[in-house]
Write a protein that holds these residues in place. Sequence first.
Motif, short mmCIF file in Angstrom:
data_model
loop_
_atom_site.label_atom_id
_atom_site.label_comp_id
_atom_site.label_asym_id
_atom_site.label_seq_id
_atom_site.Cartn_x
_atom_site.Cartn_y
_atom_site.Cartn_z
N SER A 188 0.49 -1.35 -0.34
CA SER A 188 -0.14 0.31 0.40
C SER A 188 0.73 1.36 -0.38
O SER A 188 1.82 1.04 0.65
CB SER A 188 -0.95 0.19 1.43
OG SER A 188 -1.70 -1.44 1.14
N VAL A 189 0.37 2.70 -0.83
CA VAL A 189 0.84 3.65 -0.80
C VAL A 189 1.14 4.34 0.97
O VAL A 189 -0.54 4.37 0.96
CB VAL A 189 0.89 3.85 -1.38
CG1 VAL A 189 -0.50 4.54 -2.13
CG2 VAL A 189 1.70 5.65 -1.94
N GLY A 190 1.93 4.61 1.15
CA GLY A 190 1.41 5.59 1.80
C GLY A 190 3.69 6.12 2.74
O GLY A 190 4.45 5.87 2.59
N PHE A 191 3.25 6.46 4.13
CA PHE A 191 4.31 6.67 4.98
C PHE A 191 3.83 6.07 6.28
O PHE A 191 3.70 7.03 7.08
CB PHE A 191 4.81 7.91 5.09
CG PHE A 191 5.95 8.11 5.92
CD1 PHE A 191 7.19 7.64 5.71
CD2 PHE A 191 6.78 9.48 5.54
CE1 PHE A 191 8.02 8.11 6.63
CE2 PHE A 191 7.57 10.14 7.06
CZ PHE A 191 8.99 8.61 6.69
N THR A 192 4.44 4.84 6.60
CA THR A 192 4.15 4.74 8.07
C THR A 192 4.56 3.37 8.61
O THR A 192 5.33 2.55 7.46
CB THR A 192 2.12 3.87 8.43
OG1 THR A 192 2.59 2.66 7.80
CG2 THR A 192 1.58 5.37 7.88
N GLY A 193 4.89 2.77 10.19
CA GLY A 193 5.93 1.96 10.29
C GLY A 193 6.73 1.77 10.87
O GLY A 193 7.43 0.42 11.31
N ASP A 194 6.98 2.84 10.95
CA ASP A 194 8.98 3.02 11.73
C ASP A 194 8.71 2.55 12.93
O ASP A 194 7.62 2.36 14.28
CB ASP A 194 8.83 4.79 11.92
CG ASP A 194 9.50 5.43 9.91
OD1 ASP A 194 10.31 4.18 9.53
OD2 ASP A 194 10.45 6.58 9.88
N GLN A 195 9.87 1.74 12.89
CA GLN A 195 10.05 1.05 14.24
C GLN A 195 9.38 0.17 14.49
O GLN A 195 9.31 -0.04 16.01
CB GLN A 195 9.86 2.46 15.21
CG GLN A 195 11.29 3.07 16.40
CD GLN A 195 10.61 4.45 15.26
OE1 GLN A 195 9.47 5.42 14.85
NE2 GLN A 195 11.52 5.05 14.81
N GLY A 196 8.70 -0.37 13.66
CA GLY A 196 7.80 -1.96 13.94
C GLY A 196 8.30 -2.79 12.63
O GLY A 196 9.25 -2.12 11.55
N PRO A 197 7.56 -3.47 11.78
CA PRO A 197 8.29 -4.77 10.76
C PRO A 197 7.76 -4.09 10.23
O PRO A 197 7.69 -3.74 9.43
CB PRO A 197 6.81 -5.58 10.90
CG PRO A 197 6.57 -5.37 12.78
CD PRO A 197 6.96 -4.29 13.27
N ALA A 198 9.94 -4.03 9.17
CA ALA A 198 9.53 -3.60 7.60
C ALA A 198 8.48 -4.09 6.78
O ALA A 198 8.13 -3.86 6.28
CB ALA A 198 10.54 -4.03 6.90
N ILE A 199 7.77 -5.21 6.65
CA ILE A 199 6.92 -5.49 6.25
C ILE A 199 5.98 -4.97 5.70
O ILE A 199 4.83 -5.42 5.45
CB ILE A 199 7.09 -7.60 6.01
CG1 ILE A 199 6.14 -8.09 7.49
CG2 ILE A 199 7.83 -7.83 5.52
CD1 ILE A 199 5.98 -9.27 7.28
N ASP A 200 5.54 -4.78 7.10
CA ASP A 200 3.91 -4.16 7.62
C ASP A 200 4.38 -2.63 7.00
O ASP A 200 3.26 -1.92 7.62
CB ASP A 200 3.54 -4.01 9.17
CG ASP A 200 3.14 -5.21 9.82
OD1 ASP A 200 3.01 -6.34 9.05
OD2 ASP A 200 3.78 -5.67 10.71
N ALA A 201 5.14 -2.20 7.04
CA ALA A 201 5.30 -0.79 6.48
C ALA A 201 4.85 -0.09 5.33
O ALA A 201 4.60 -1.00 4.59
CB ALA A 201 6.48 -0.13 6.67
N THR A 202 4.54 0.64 4.94
CA THR A 202 4.15 1.63 4.40
C THR A 202 5.19 2.57 3.38
O THR A 202 5.76 3.41 4.16
CB THR A 202 2.72 2.38 3.89
OG1 THR A 202 3.02 3.34 5.07
CG2 THR A 202 1.83 1.35 4.32
#
Length: 366
Positions: free
Chosen positions: A320-334
């Motif tokens: 998905s397009v976006g800018f989320t997920g820092d400090q979390g699992p890389a595969i869950d980031a956008t």
Amino acid sequence: MNRTLMNRTLTACFLFLLISPLVAEETIDSPIGTGSKENNGAAGVATEINIGQPFGVEVGPGGAMYITEVENHRVIEYSPKTQTVRTVAGTGVKGLTGDGGLATKAALNEPYEVRFAKNGDMYFVEMKNHLVRKVDAKTNVITTIAGTGTQGYSGDGGPATKATLSKPHSITLDDQGNLYIADIGNHRIRKVDLQSGLIESIAGSRQRALPVDGQLAQGNPILGPRALYFRKGVLWIALREGHSIWKLDLSSGRLKHIAGTGKQGFTGDGGDPLNATFNGPKGIVVDSTGRVLVVDTENHAIRMIDVSRNKITTVAGNGSVGFTGDQGPAIDATMDRPHGIGIDLQGRVYVGDTNNHVIRVFNTPN
């Protein structure tokens, strides 16, 4: 301490050591850039200096990471030790000036990718100027080594500085003193002998079609060669329009199909890479174990091809397009249309998260 308690303590320590690297490997962060694209300075703390539309990312001499900044027409150096950045080429103003002078006084036009020779000389490709330039490691003087600044297709067999290119996107260097250019507008790969200065086409033709597995690359189609990476006598190639990954054995001159059906999509994880689909891949790198990491740009994800296991997986980005997920699992980031990719001396992966105007960093699974 009694024996039972000691055994429990040792077991807990073992489990901690076993589990901790896996947790670290999943984490993604954005240590470079602010999320804004405007030029707010040529040097400073990495989280305070804007990096507008980062594309290429590459490790250089001493372990610093180098980033091509398309929005502000610069090449930036990032020091992991000090967590600071500084401009090493470009004034921040679009143009085509400066050859023969200091690289920081030159005007560039959309630098897309950066690489280094064994002696530390820095090479980068400027897509909108249709050329490749070099910065001398000792003097920091910039010169053009391929292209005239005019778009076209000419010059094979002659001096690279008199040849024309068309929107070159990617470059790489081998260990024999040759530079390779993804001349994507001409659907060709060009090679420059850096000693003689001569240029030739080693892959591609006028026909815009997918390659044929096992076929000679020279004089035959190669559809949209967007990204190149050299390792151990092999040129790894990501095809943008061809939505697939190939390798060119430089000794035989033959192409081998590695991944992607050639059709747009985002499928295939966990299976045979040849059955997977990509959407406009625009970056490629090979890690120390031989695994191939691909920036699947229009899927906003990073895919990993384990050639030895014949398996493909997504290691960063959820599609998905976006800018989320820092400090979390890389595969869950956008992410938002990532482009370049590089690996530092510690094995960390750096990705130019282009439309988010930051560099994302993560580790890959073992």
